[in-house]
Design a protein around this motif. Structure first.
Motif, PDB file in Angstrom:
ATOM      1  N   ASP A 119     -69.076  -7.173 -16.936  1.00  0.00           N
ATOM      2  CA  ASP A 119     -69.595  -6.412 -18.328  1.00  0.00           C
ATOM      3  C   ASP A 119     -68.790  -5.456 -19.021  1.00  0.00           C
ATOM      4  O   ASP A 119     -68.780  -5.324 -20.096  1.00  0.00           O
ATOM      5  N   VAL A 120     -68.011  -4.827 -18.073  1.00  0.00           N
ATOM      6  CA  VAL A 120     -67.046  -3.905 -18.770  1.00  0.00           C
ATOM      7  C   VAL A 120     -66.027  -4.670 -19.190  1.00  0.00           C
ATOM      8  O   VAL A 120     -65.641  -3.974 -20.311  1.00  0.00           O
ATOM      9  N   LEU A 121     -65.494  -5.715 -18.706  1.00  0.00           N
ATOM     10  CA  LEU A 121     -64.327  -6.257 -19.138  1.00  0.00           C
ATOM     11  C   LEU A 121     -64.741  -6.969 -20.556  1.00  0.00           C
ATOM     12  O   LEU A 121     -63.857  -7.210 -21.678  1.00  0.00           O
ATOM     13  N   LYS A 122     -65.972  -7.074 -20.611  1.00  0.00           N
ATOM     14  CA  LYS A 122     -66.435  -8.098 -21.804  1.00  0.00           C
ATOM     15  C   LYS A 122     -66.714  -6.761 -22.998  1.00  0.00           C
ATOM     16  O   LYS A 122     -66.184  -6.998 -24.291  1.00  0.00           O
ATOM     17  N   LEU A 123     -67.096  -5.696 -22.501  1.00  0.00           N
ATOM     18  CA  LEU A 123     -67.119  -4.639 -23.712  1.00  0.00           C
ATOM     19  C   LEU A 123     -65.576  -4.172 -24.279  1.00  0.00           C
ATOM     20  O   LEU A 123     -65.534  -4.034 -25.342  1.00  0.00           O
ATOM     21  N   VAL A 124     -64.797  -4.194 -23.228  1.00  0.00           N
ATOM     22  CA  VAL A 124     -63.502  -3.759 -23.710  1.00  0.00           C
ATOM     23  C   VAL A 124     -63.059  -5.005 -24.504  1.00  0.00           C
ATOM     24  O   VAL A 124     -62.593  -4.786 -25.757  1.00  0.00           O
ATOM     25  N   ALA A 125     -63.360  -6.230 -24.185  1.00  0.00           N
ATOM     26  CA  ALA A 125     -62.937  -7.248 -25.015  1.00  0.00           C
ATOM     27  C   ALA A 125     -63.368  -7.524 -26.363  1.00  0.00           C
ATOM     28  O   ALA A 125     -62.781  -7.442 -27.271  1.00  0.00           O
ATOM     29  N   THR A 126     -64.746  -7.269 -26.663  1.00  0.00           N
ATOM     30  CA  THR A 126     -65.209  -7.258 -27.987  1.00  0.00           C
ATOM     31  C   THR A 126     -64.710  -6.186 -28.797  1.00  0.00           C
ATOM     32  O   THR A 126     -64.569  -6.383 -29.809  1.00  0.00           O
ATOM     33  N   THR A 127     -64.751  -4.907 -27.970  1.00  0.00           N
ATOM     34  CA  THR A 127     -64.188  -3.778 -28.868  1.00  0.00           C
ATOM     35  C   THR A 127     -62.926  -3.776 -29.289  1.00  0.00           C
ATOM     36  O   THR A 127     -62.510  -3.816 -30.392  1.00  0.00           O
ATOM     37  N   LEU A 128     -61.795  -4.444 -28.499  1.00  0.00           N
ATOM     38  CA  LEU A 128     -60.598  -4.879 -29.066  1.00  0.00           C
ATOM     39  C   LEU A 128     -60.294  -5.456 -29.953  1.00  0.00           C
ATOM     40  O   LEU A 128     -59.661  -5.287 -30.960  1.00  0.00           O
ATOM     41  N   MET A 129     -61.271  -6.694 -29.944  1.00  0.00           N
ATOM     42  CA  MET A 129     -61.266  -7.795 -31.011  1.00  0.00           C
ATOM     43  C   MET A 129     -61.683  -7.149 -32.299  1.00  0.00           C
ATOM     44  O   MET A 129     -60.969  -7.519 -33.291  1.00  0.00           O
ATOM     45  N   SER A 130     -62.725  -6.268 -32.148  1.00  0.00           N
ATOM     46  CA  SER A 130     -63.088  -5.948 -33.611  1.00  0.00           C
ATOM     47  C   SER A 130     -62.246  -4.467 -34.241  1.00  0.00           C
ATOM     48  O   SER A 130     -62.562  -4.313 -35.306  1.00  0.00           O
ATOM     49  N   THR A 131     -61.592  -3.890 -33.371  1.00  0.00           N
ATOM     50  CA  THR A 131     -60.899  -2.757 -33.902  1.00  0.00           C
ATOM     51  C   THR A 131     -59.480  -2.609 -33.759  1.00  0.00           C
ATOM     52  O   THR A 131     -58.691  -1.958 -34.494  1.00  0.00           O
ATOM     53  N   VAL A 132     -58.816  -3.752 -33.067  1.00  0.00           N
ATOM     54  CA  VAL A 132     -57.239  -3.556 -33.064  1.00  0.00           C
ATOM     55  C   VAL A 132     -56.976  -4.842 -33.713  1.00  0.00           C
ATOM     56  O   VAL A 132     -57.321  -6.020 -33.824  1.00  0.00           O
ATOM     57  N   GLY A 133     -55.974  -4.321 -35.024  1.00  0.00           N
ATOM     58  CA  GLY A 133     -55.562  -5.382 -35.702  1.00  0.00           C
ATOM     59  C   GLY A 133     -54.250  -6.185 -35.150  1.00  0.00           C
ATOM     60  O   GLY A 133     -54.232  -6.052 -33.780  1.00  0.00           O
ATOM     61  N   ALA A 148     -51.509  -8.801 -34.006  1.00  0.00           N
ATOM     62  CA  ALA A 148     -51.634  -9.958 -33.241  1.00  0.00           C
ATOM     63  C   ALA A 148     -52.013  -9.539 -31.757  1.00  0.00           C
ATOM     64  O   ALA A 148     -52.809 -10.229 -31.269  1.00  0.00           O
ATOM     65  N   ALA A 149     -52.111  -8.276 -31.413  1.00  0.00           N
ATOM     66  CA  ALA A 149     -52.325  -7.775 -30.119  1.00  0.00           C
ATOM     67  C   ALA A 149     -54.004  -7.906 -29.929  1.00  0.00           C
ATOM     68  O   ALA A 149     -54.571  -7.880 -28.754  1.00  0.00           O
ATOM     69  N   GLY A 150     -54.645  -7.429 -31.146  1.00  0.00           N
ATOM     70  CA  GLY A 150     -56.029  -7.472 -30.885  1.00  0.00           C
ATOM     71  C   GLY A 150     -56.594  -8.763 -30.439  1.00  0.00           C
ATOM     72  O   GLY A 150     -57.245  -8.681 -29.477  1.00  0.00           O
ATOM     73  N   PRO A 151     -56.378  -9.910 -31.105  1.00  0.00           N
ATOM     74  CA  PRO A 151     -56.999 -11.130 -30.668  1.00  0.00           C
ATOM     75  C   PRO A 151     -56.297 -11.422 -29.165  1.00  0.00           C
ATOM     76  O   PRO A 151     -57.146 -12.214 -28.385  1.00  0.00           O
ATOM     77  N   LEU A 152     -55.052 -11.300 -29.039  1.00  0.00           N
ATOM     78  CA  LEU A 152     -54.362 -11.439 -27.649  1.00  0.00           C
ATOM     79  C   LEU A 152     -55.089 -10.941 -26.559  1.00  0.00           C
ATOM     80  O   LEU A 152     -55.556 -11.206 -25.674  1.00  0.00           O
ATOM     81  N   TYR A 153     -55.322  -9.396 -26.775  1.00  0.00           N
ATOM     82  CA  TYR A 153     -55.786  -8.829 -25.651  1.00  0.00           C
ATOM     83  C   TYR A 153     -57.344  -8.919 -25.561  1.00  0.00           C
ATOM     84  O   TYR A 153     -57.958  -9.140 -24.457  1.00  0.00           O
ATOM     85  N   GLY A 154     -58.025  -9.247 -26.888  1.00  0.00           N
ATOM     86  CA  GLY A 154     -59.330  -9.533 -26.848  1.00  0.00           C
ATOM     87  C   GLY A 154     -59.706 -10.824 -25.928  1.00  0.00           C
ATOM     88  O   GLY A 154     -60.607 -10.832 -25.137  1.00  0.00           O
ATOM     89  N   THR A 155     -58.912 -11.851 -26.219  1.00  0.00           N
ATOM     90  CA  THR A 155     -58.952 -13.126 -25.343  1.00  0.00           C
ATOM     91  C   THR A 155     -58.757 -12.821 -23.803  1.00  0.00           C
ATOM     92  O   THR A 155     -59.365 -13.384 -23.072  1.00  0.00           O
ATOM     93  N   ALA A 156     -57.623 -12.126 -23.757  1.00  0.00           N
ATOM     94  CA  ALA A 156     -57.261 -11.974 -22.243  1.00  0.00           C
ATOM     95  C   ALA A 156     -58.537 -11.134 -21.529  1.00  0.00           C
ATOM     96  O   ALA A 156     -58.935 -11.629 -20.499  1.00  0.00           O
ATOM     97  N   PHE A 157     -59.259 -10.263 -22.087  1.00  0.00           N
ATOM     98  CA  PHE A 157     -60.342  -9.630 -21.465  1.00  0.00           C
ATOM     99  C   PHE A 157     -61.670 -10.381 -21.502  1.00  0.00           C
ATOM    100  O   PHE A 157     -62.429 -10.315 -20.468  1.00  0.00           O
ATOM    101  N   LEU A 158     -61.747 -11.113 -22.572  1.00  0.00           N
ATOM    102  CA  LEU A 158     -62.724 -11.917 -22.487  1.00  0.00           C
ATOM    103  C   LEU A 158     -62.766 -13.144 -21.554  1.00  0.00           C
ATOM    104  O   LEU A 158     -63.847 -13.207 -20.525  1.00  0.00           O
ATOM    105  N   ARG A 159     -61.522 -13.792 -21.205  1.00  0.00           N
ATOM    106  CA  ARG A 159     -61.249 -14.554 -20.222  1.00  0.00           C
ATOM    107  C   ARG A 159     -61.648 -13.977 -18.804  1.00  0.00           C
ATOM    108  O   ARG A 159     -62.234 -14.607 -17.843  1.00  0.00           O
ATOM    109  N   ALA A 160     -60.991 -12.634 -18.595  1.00  0.00           N
ATOM    110  CA  ALA A 160     -60.974 -12.177 -17.492  1.00  0.00           C
ATOM    111  C   ALA A 160     -62.360 -11.630 -17.036  1.00  0.00           C
ATOM    112  O   ALA A 160     -63.047 -11.661 -15.977  1.00  0.00           O
ATOM    113  N   ALA A 161     -63.395 -11.401 -18.252  1.00  0.00           N
ATOM    114  CA  ALA A 161     -64.753 -10.995 -17.906  1.00  0.00           C
ATOM    115  C   ALA A 161     -65.339 -12.129 -17.460  1.00  0.00           C
ATOM    116  O   ALA A 161     -66.521 -11.971 -16.588  1.00  0.00           O
TER     117      ALA A 161
END
Ligand code: ADP
Ligand code: MG
Length: 228
Positions: A83-97, A99-112
């Motif tokens: 639940d926590v990792l998913k919150l991190v994922a979705t927030t990073l995806m929508s706020t970090v522009g 290359a790193a935003g989608p990359l970290y977003g996907t990483a945390f989403l998969r980890a979640a």
């Protein structure tokens, strides 16, 4: 390999118990990550200025500031690590522009997805790190040696597997991963970038540390310190 989050209690003899990481750790990691990103923001900006556009520290700082606000604003405590990792994922995806935003977003989403559990044992930690790396690779299509964050995550996963196979507790698995990621980040210095913005520089990208590898090492060290 599935992981059900139940400590298997292997070969524990005289009274010591198998320790696990729970949702409290996941929140502590998130907060520690936000703190190290804030502390190293200028350094990450400077690294990205050398071989990119100088926004990496800024981007991540914005992202983790938003993550903290989300965490603080939760009306119900999260029940599972994922639940926590998913919150991190979705927030990073929508706020970090960038290359790193989608990359970290996907990483945390998969980890979640592989941490939909209340507790992580060492195998669970390995599965989480493997899933994160897989997400980065699926998203960015980089191989090791291309001077990207993959060069921090790949040795981190190898070290985590080795530590877990050797019977290490979750905190020690994370510590091994963090150390390997730090070494992996340093090892990007002489590399020529062939993926991402730094690849536009060609040979001139050599002699600088990859900012995403550096920030990955910071995030993994934060995970280890939150578990220690
Ligand atoms: P941008 O390059 O769009 O400005 P950032 O500065 O936020 O994005 O992030 C740059 C970092 O992203 C790089 O240092 C590198 O680690 C990582 N990166 C870029 N492209 C890739 C890729 N294809 N695969 C993995 N990581 C990548
Ligand atoms: Mg950049």
């Amino acid at each position: 390999m599935g992981q059900d989050g139940v400590p298997d209690g292997t070969a524990e003899g005289g009274g010591s118990s198998v320790t696990t990481l729970d949702v409290t750790w996941a929140q502590a990691w998130t907060r520690a990550a936000a703190q190290v990103v804030a502390e190293h923001r200028d350094e990450l900006v400077e690294l990205d200025r050398q071989i990119g556009d100088g926004d990496h520290g800024e981007n991540l700082h914005r992202g983790f500031t938003a993550v903290l606000a989300k965490l603080d604003g939760l009306t119900e405590p999260p029940g599972q690590v994922g639940d926590v990792l998913k919150l991190v994922a979705t927030t990073l995806m929508s706020t970090v522009g960038g290359a790193a935003g989608p990359l970290y977003g996907t990483a945390f989403l998969r980890a979640a997805k592989v941490t939909a559990t209340e507790r992580l044992d060492a195998a669970g930690v390995v599965a989480m790190l493997e899933a994160a790396l897989e997400g980065i690779v699926v998203r960015g299509k980089a191989s090791p040696g291309e001077k990207t964050m993959v060069d921090a995550w790949t040795p981190a996963v190898h070290a985590a597997v080795e530590a877990a196979d050797g019977g290490a507790e979750p905190a020690a698995v994370l510590a091994a991963a963090a150390t390997a990621a730090e070494e992996g980040a340093v090892a990007t210095d002489p590399l020529v970038a062939t993926k991402g913005r730094a690849s536009y520089l060609g040979e001139r990208s050599a002699g600088h540390r990859d900012p995403g590898a550096a920030s990955s090492a910071l995030l993994l060290r934060a995970a280890a310190e939150a578990a220690a």
